[in-house]
Design an enzyme around this catalytic site. Structure first.
Site, mmCIF file in Angstrom:
data_model
loop_
_atom_site.group_PDB
_atom_site.id
_atom_site.type_symbol
_atom_site.label_atom_id
_atom_site.label_comp_id
_atom_site.label_asym_id
_atom_site.label_seq_id
_atom_site.Cartn_x
_atom_site.Cartn_y
_atom_site.Cartn_z
ATOM 1 N N ASP A 126 41.262 35.028 44.298
ATOM 2 C CA ASP A 126 42.651 34.691 44.632
ATOM 3 C C ASP A 126 42.754 33.295 45.243
ATOM 4 O O ASP A 126 43.843 32.744 45.373
ATOM 5 C CB ASP A 126 43.264 35.744 45.567
ATOM 6 C CG ASP A 126 42.538 35.880 46.902
ATOM 7 O OD1 ASP A 126 41.517 35.196 47.122
ATOM 8 O OD2 ASP A 126 43.005 36.693 47.732
ATOM 9 N N GLU A 127 41.596 32.717 45.620
ATOM 10 C CA GLU A 127 41.635 31.390 46.242
ATOM 11 C C GLU A 127 42.107 30.313 45.270
ATOM 12 O O GLU A 127 42.483 29.222 45.694
ATOM 13 C CB GLU A 127 40.265 31.040 46.844
ATOM 14 C CG GLU A 127 39.876 32.034 47.920
ATOM 15 C CD GLU A 127 38.669 31.658 48.759
ATOM 16 O OE1 GLU A 127 38.406 30.470 48.943
ATOM 17 O OE2 GLU A 127 37.995 32.588 49.236
ATOM 18 N N TYR A 153 35.149 24.806 46.475
ATOM 19 C CA TYR A 153 34.843 26.126 45.893
ATOM 20 C C TYR A 153 35.994 26.609 45.022
ATOM 21 O O TYR A 153 35.813 26.941 43.846
ATOM 22 C CB TYR A 153 34.559 27.149 47.011
ATOM 23 C CG TYR A 153 34.634 28.590 46.539
ATOM 24 C CD1 TYR A 153 33.693 29.098 45.644
ATOM 25 C CD2 TYR A 153 35.661 29.446 46.973
ATOM 26 C CE1 TYR A 153 33.771 30.414 45.199
ATOM 27 C CE2 TYR A 153 35.734 30.760 46.531
ATOM 28 C CZ TYR A 153 34.787 31.243 45.644
ATOM 29 O OH TYR A 153 34.875 32.544 45.197
ATOM 30 N N LYS A 157 36.237 27.243 40.915
ATOM 31 C CA LYS A 157 36.568 28.544 40.301
ATOM 32 C C LYS A 157 37.813 28.413 39.415
ATOM 33 O O LYS A 157 37.880 29.011 38.331
ATOM 34 C CB LYS A 157 36.814 29.606 41.390
ATOM 35 C CG LYS A 157 35.603 29.987 42.197
ATOM 36 C CD LYS A 157 34.503 30.678 41.401
ATOM 37 C CE LYS A 157 34.870 32.081 40.952
ATOM 38 N NZ LYS A 157 33.712 32.747 40.288
HETATM 39 P P1 NAD Z 1 27.126 35.881 46.216
HETATM 40 O O1 NAD Z 1 27.011 34.487 46.700
HETATM 41 O O2 NAD Z 1 26.760 37.014 47.120
HETATM 42 O O3 NAD Z 1 26.242 36.058 44.889
HETATM 43 C C1 NAD Z 1 26.189 35.097 43.890
HETATM 44 C C2 NAD Z 1 24.956 35.374 43.042
HETATM 45 O O4 NAD Z 1 24.916 34.399 41.980
HETATM 46 C C3 NAD Z 1 23.638 35.258 43.798
HETATM 47 O O5 NAD Z 1 22.813 36.377 43.520
HETATM 48 C C4 NAD Z 1 23.025 33.959 43.264
HETATM 49 O O6 NAD Z 1 21.604 33.982 43.251
HETATM 50 C C5 NAD Z 1 23.597 33.931 41.858
HETATM 51 N N1 NAD Z 1 23.617 32.575 41.292
HETATM 52 C C6 NAD Z 1 24.048 31.432 41.894
HETATM 53 N N2 NAD Z 1 23.898 30.389 41.064
HETATM 54 C C7 NAD Z 1 23.395 30.873 39.899
HETATM 55 C C8 NAD Z 1 23.060 30.289 38.660
HETATM 56 N N3 NAD Z 1 23.183 28.970 38.449
HETATM 57 N N4 NAD Z 1 22.586 31.079 37.678
HETATM 58 C C9 NAD Z 1 22.431 32.417 37.881
HETATM 59 N N5 NAD Z 1 22.734 33.028 39.038
HETATM 60 C C10 NAD Z 1 23.211 32.272 40.043
HETATM 61 O O7 NAD Z 1 28.613 36.017 45.699
HETATM 62 P P2 NAD Z 1 29.595 37.291 45.682
HETATM 63 O O8 NAD Z 1 30.316 37.343 46.970
HETATM 64 O O9 NAD Z 1 28.848 38.474 45.186
HETATM 65 O O10 NAD Z 1 30.625 36.803 44.579
HETATM 66 C C11 NAD Z 1 30.412 37.101 43.202
HETATM 67 C C12 NAD Z 1 31.548 36.504 42.392
HETATM 68 O O11 NAD Z 1 32.788 37.020 42.842
HETATM 69 C C13 NAD Z 1 31.639 34.981 42.526
HETATM 70 O O12 NAD Z 1 31.959 34.460 41.250
HETATM 71 C C14 NAD Z 1 32.802 34.765 43.483
HETATM 72 O O13 NAD Z 1 33.466 33.546 43.232
HETATM 73 C C15 NAD Z 1 33.677 35.962 43.169
HETATM 74 N N6 NAD Z 1 34.515 36.459 44.270
HETATM 75 C C16 NAD Z 1 33.956 36.775 45.486
HETATM 76 C C17 NAD Z 1 34.763 37.287 46.489
HETATM 77 C C18 NAD Z 1 34.180 37.692 47.819
HETATM 78 O O14 NAD Z 1 34.941 38.073 48.721
HETATM 79 N N7 NAD Z 1 32.871 37.684 48.019
HETATM 80 C C19 NAD Z 1 36.129 37.454 46.277
HETATM 81 C C20 NAD Z 1 36.667 37.110 45.030
HETATM 82 C C21 NAD Z 1 35.844 36.630 44.034
HETATM 83 P P1 TYD Z 2 34.674 33.806 54.570
HETATM 84 O O1 TYD Z 2 33.978 35.121 54.780
HETATM 85 O O2 TYD Z 2 33.862 32.561 54.523
HETATM 86 O O3 TYD Z 2 35.562 33.967 53.253
HETATM 87 P P2 TYD Z 2 36.728 32.984 52.656
HETATM 88 O O4 TYD Z 2 36.603 31.660 53.266
HETATM 89 O O5 TYD Z 2 36.369 32.970 51.207
HETATM 90 O O6 TYD Z 2 38.016 33.672 52.944
HETATM 91 O O7 TYD Z 2 35.738 33.622 55.720
HETATM 92 C C1 TYD Z 2 36.759 34.577 55.953
HETATM 93 C C2 TYD Z 2 37.658 34.020 57.033
HETATM 94 O O8 TYD Z 2 36.917 33.981 58.273
HETATM 95 C C3 TYD Z 2 38.121 32.601 56.785
HETATM 96 O O9 TYD Z 2 39.471 32.469 57.268
HETATM 97 C C4 TYD Z 2 37.191 31.747 57.606
HETATM 98 C C5 TYD Z 2 36.861 32.647 58.783
HETATM 99 N N1 TYD Z 2 35.509 32.488 59.384
HETATM 100 C C6 TYD Z 2 35.375 32.341 60.758
HETATM 101 O O10 TYD Z 2 36.374 32.346 61.506
HETATM 102 N N2 TYD Z 2 34.112 32.214 61.274
HETATM 103 C C7 TYD Z 2 33.000 32.213 60.488
HETATM 104 O O11 TYD Z 2 31.866 32.064 61.012
HETATM 105 C C8 TYD Z 2 33.168 32.355 59.065
HETATM 106 C C9 TYD Z 2 31.957 32.368 58.162
HETATM 107 C C10 TYD Z 2 34.441 32.500 58.559
#
Ligand code: NAD
Ligand code: TYD
Length: 339
Positions: A126-127, A153, A157
């Site tokens: 959603d970012e 970032y 995306k």
């Molecule tokens: P994460 O950082 O925990 O995992 C990312 C994985 O991708 C890791 O295992 C890393 O080793 C692998 N990776 C990185 N570069 C690579 C490359 N060049 N080739 C192959 N593998 C590679 O991330 P996540 O939180 O599990 O997020 C997964 C996806 O979901 C991402 O695309 C992220 O943008 C999206 N997303 C995450 C959130 C969230 O809240 N975490 C929310 C919305 C969307």
């Molecule tokens: P984060 O988990 O990095 O996710 P995103 O930036 O993708 O939303 O951060 C969640 C929220 O928490 C964001 O508003 C930034 C804040 N935050 C802190 O206040 N302290 C921290 O140490 C981190 C990592 C994030």
């Protein structure tokens, strides 16, 4: 069905692999992951010996490697989780985000086109919509909200999403995109807010809250995200975007205080630190489309999900302690070193 899951050694990808292997025992799943600092092979330990699962170490942006893989194995569906995912790191090193998140996605699109893959699903965020003001609680992100990114970032995306849509329009590649709100749950890397706060609070360390802590995120339990992607790859309309999340909005301070209460730790651990530059104020998803078209709704309320998550971190200390002390990066060597 033969499914390639990229980034499956990370937080959401690993949860998705568990979900798929559990729900579809007849599917074959291959996990492709570069095992960057965010990839943790020990997370996949419980499925490593399954006959219908295989792990491949590799880079989505390495064209030759990716084409070789597809030359050897036929995939019906590709779900792309692989990404650099941490906003703070993108502020320090934008270039890496462009390479992995944009070029990596383009390589996958090219290979899916070449090998006529039946579905390419892009896991987005959603970012890409930027942020909403705090004083307009009536506003939400819909699939028609304009792309308006804030961080390197989110810009990377968004660029990937535009490429995915371009490959659909130009080459008729069968694609879908999901844009999800902030996830939380098991195997979340402890640099992100929720696992960082849990792990640091357990060690009685100061808890860094950026700015005033008023920023709002719409939290989704990771299993709910996995069921949404499952629905989309099976029943979603080709070429469509689906927003995933909804109505679990919390300020960062509320999240931190809830965790402290759960852990019976004092609020005096909270330490307000300099704000993140370009910090998005509020994310909030309107999930009407996915509800109406695919009958998907989140099932875990934040109050329950956060309790389960805190419990998971208490029960799985060795998983995150190995990350904090760096040991987890030796696991690949332990697993594959002499093979
Ligand atoms: P994460 O950082 O925990 O995992 C990312 C994985 O991708 C890791 O295992 C890393 O080793 C692998 N990776 C990185 N570069 C690579 C490359 N060049 N080739 C192959 N593998 C590679 O991330 P996540 O939180 O599990 O997020 C997964 C996806 O979901 C991402 O695309 C992220 O943008 C999206 N997303 C995450 C959130 C969230 O809240 N975490 C929310 C919305 C969307
Ligand atoms: P984060 O988990 O990095 O996710 P995103 O930036 O993708 O939303 O951060 C969640 C929220 O928490 C964001 O508003 C930034 C804040 N935050 C802190 O206040 N302290 C921290 O140490 C981190 C990592 C994030």
């Amino acid at each position: 069905m033969h499914v390639l899951v990229t980034g499956g050694a990370g937080f959401i990808g690993s949860n998705f692999i568990f979900h798929m292997l559990n729900k579809y025992p007849n599917y074959r799943i291959v996990c492709l992951d570069l095992l960057t600092y965010a990839g943790n092979l020990s997370t996949l330990k419980s499925v490593m010996n399954k006959e219908n699962f295989r792990f491949v170490k590799g880079d989505i942006a390495d064209r030759e490697f990716i084409f070789n893989l597809f030359n050897k194995e036929k995939f019906d569906v590709v779900v792309n989780f692989a990404a650099e995912s941490h906003v703070d790191r993108s502020i320090l090193n934008p270039g890496l985000f462009l390479r992995t998140n944009i070029i990596g996605t383009q390589v996958l699109l090219d290979v899916c086109k070449e090998y006529n893959v039946a579905r390419f699903h892009q896991v987005s965020t959603d970012e890409v919509y930027g942020d909403l003001p705090l004083d307009r609680p009536d506003l939400f992100f819909t699939e028609d909200t304009p792309i308006n990114t804030s961080s390197p970032y989110s810009a990377s995306k968004a660029s990937a999403d535009l490429l995915v849509q371009a490959y659909h329009r130009t080459f008729k590649l069968p694609v879908t995109i999901s844009r999800c709100s902030n996830n939380y749950g098991p195997y979340h890397f402890p640099e992100k807010l929720i696992p960082l706060i849990i792990s640091r609070a357990l060690n009685d360390e100061a808890l860094p809250v950026y700015g005033t802590g008023e920023n709002v995120r719409d939290w989704l339990y990771v299993e709910d995200h996995c069921t949404a992607i499952d629905e989309i790859i099976h029943n979603g309309k080709i070429g469509e975007v689906y927003n995933v999340g909804g109505h679990n909005e919390k300020t960062n301070l509320e999240v931190v205080k809830t965790i402290l209460k759960e852990l019976e730790k004092p609020e005096s651990l909270i330490s307000f630190v300099n704000d993140r530059v370009g910090h998005d104020m509020r994310y909030a998803i309107d999930p009407t489309k996915i509800k109406n078209e695919l009958n998907w709704e989140p099932t875990t309320k934040f109050d329950d999900g956060i309790k389960q998550t805190v419990k998971w971190y208490l029960d799985n200390k060795s998983w995150w302690e190995r990350i904090i002390n760096g040991d987890y990066q030796n696991y690949y060597q332990e697993m594959y070193g002499d093979r």
